[in-house]
Design an enzyme around this catalytic site. Sequence first.
Site, PDB file in Angstrom:
ATOM      1  N   GLU A 122      74.948  -6.271  23.062  1.00  0.00           N
ATOM      2  CA  GLU A 122      75.047  -5.913  24.475  1.00  0.00           C
ATOM      3  C   GLU A 122      75.247  -7.143  25.351  1.00  0.00           C
ATOM      4  OE1 GLU A 122      72.410  -2.308  25.551  1.00  0.00           O
ATOM      5  OE2 GLU A 122      71.425  -3.213  23.813  1.00  0.00           O
ATOM      6  N   HIS A 164      72.397   3.469  27.706  1.00  0.00           N
ATOM      7  CA  HIS A 164      72.897   2.669  26.578  1.00  0.00           C
ATOM      8  C   HIS A 164      74.424   2.538  26.601  1.00  0.00           C
ATOM      9  CE1 HIS A 164      69.090   4.167  24.324  1.00  0.00           C
ATOM     10  NE2 HIS A 164      68.864   2.942  24.791  1.00  0.00           N
ATOM     11  N   GLY A 220      66.940   3.123  18.303  1.00  0.00           N
ATOM     12  CA  GLY A 220      65.911   2.094  18.389  1.00  0.00           C
ATOM     13  C   GLY A 220      64.668   2.718  18.970  1.00  0.00           C
ATOM     14  N   ASN A 228      68.772  -9.699  31.210  1.00  0.00           N
ATOM     15  CA  ASN A 228      68.314  -8.317  31.027  1.00  0.00           C
ATOM     16  C   ASN A 228      66.838  -8.296  31.396  1.00  0.00           C
ATOM     17  OD1 ASN A 228      67.498  -5.793  30.172  1.00  0.00           O
ATOM     18  ND2 ASN A 228      68.414  -5.936  28.147  1.00  0.00           N
ATOM     19  N   ARG A 246      58.904   8.373  23.196  1.00  0.00           N
ATOM     20  CA  ARG A 246      59.425   9.425  24.074  1.00  0.00           C
ATOM     21  C   ARG A 246      59.675  10.697  23.270  1.00  0.00           C
ATOM     22  NH1 ARG A 246      64.208   5.774  26.439  1.00  0.00           N
ATOM     23  NH2 ARG A 246      62.956   3.933  26.924  1.00  0.00           N
ATOM     24  N   ARG A 256      72.182  -6.879  33.478  1.00  0.00           N
ATOM     25  CA  ARG A 256      72.071  -5.485  33.060  1.00  0.00           C
ATOM     26  C   ARG A 256      71.291  -4.737  34.129  1.00  0.00           C
ATOM     27  NH1 ARG A 256      67.638  -2.606  29.462  1.00  0.00           N
ATOM     28  NH2 ARG A 256      68.670  -0.608  29.128  1.00  0.00           N
TER      29      ARG A 256
END
Length: 394
Positions: free
Chosen positions: A379, A174, A204, A7, A235, A85
């Site tokens: 994940e 996600h 998260g 990732n 964000r 990923r």
Amino acid sequence: MWTLVLNCGSSSLKFALLDPDTRELQLSGLAERLGAEGASLRLDRAGERRTLDLAGGAHAAALERLLGELASLGLPGGVTAVGHRVVHGGERFSAPALITREVMEAIRECVPLAPLHNPANIAGIEAAQAAFPDAAQVAVFDTAFHQTMPPVAYRYAVPEAWYRQCGVRRYGFHGTSHAYVAQEAAGMLGRPLEDLNLITAHLGNGSSVCAVAGGRSVDTSMGLTPLEGLVMGTRSGDVDPGMHDYVARQSGLSLSEVTGALNRESGLLGLSGLASDMRELEDAAGRGHEGARLALDVFVYRLAGTVAQMAAALGRVDGLVFTGGIGENSTYVRAATLERLGFLGFSLDEEANAAAVRGRSGPVTRAGTLPALVVNTDEELMIARQTQEVVESL
């Protein structure tokens, strides 16, 4: 038969070496501050942790050191596949894909849709191809799970040409986490995934909610970019699109600077004026910090509203799943959210909620009421499984 999961971020590389059939984890770790002074590689194996200095190296240097570690374990030849990923696959990819020259070109074409993420993913793929030339390389896309959304969910009410020529639509993110926790929740509930309508909340630093009907995504809160939807660490989530032009004219900022502030200076950090970390904010709110309290209240308010929106998309709700760093550990966020969602049939079990932290999963609502579950996302395991499925299909 080991699968290596990578990732790659712009300055980081998270990895795990595991057997997707047995879930056995051989090695995991994180390379941070890649390409800068202080770059390091953390290795976790059998309960032991070591940190190696990378001397300013980038992704290739991190993988070279990782390859050395695998050699010391006698494992490089046992790495049969590398699962990557990849954040954005656009409309082309609705499933994982064996990485070919054509697939790499398609990932590059999606760079404008994910300019901070896809270039890092590409760098990781190229480094892994050099480090593991005999292993199958597979791309697992964050956006692929959401390609089952109907047009009523993914289309924006904008000129048709924007969609046809520029790909302006809702993609969602996600996806690997939402897919994994939906499967795990079905097992906990003792019902086939195909029979369930679930709402999954990945909470998260980046957060999104997904409506999952029969194992398929039918709506989600993130859109063209990961900026849409919930309030997140830094964000903003949903804002009036007219804000861009208004703030630019009033402040003298460029449109890209406004977007940057909405991504990096907003959310929990912007509301609280203190921090983006939920743990810090809960502690500060408990000590009377007004900004921290406001940030928590807005986060929960928007989360509950989005869950209700997903309930409308599903028509029938069989359960709600909390996952991600906040979802798995914040008893406050879960309790406050479920209190707002009592009209849907949720009733908190305070003792169960308090126990579901630090890796412990399970229901947090009272027996006989609509179930809300904590499920620990994995994940890396999901990417390894999907990578193995691609390899076995060849």
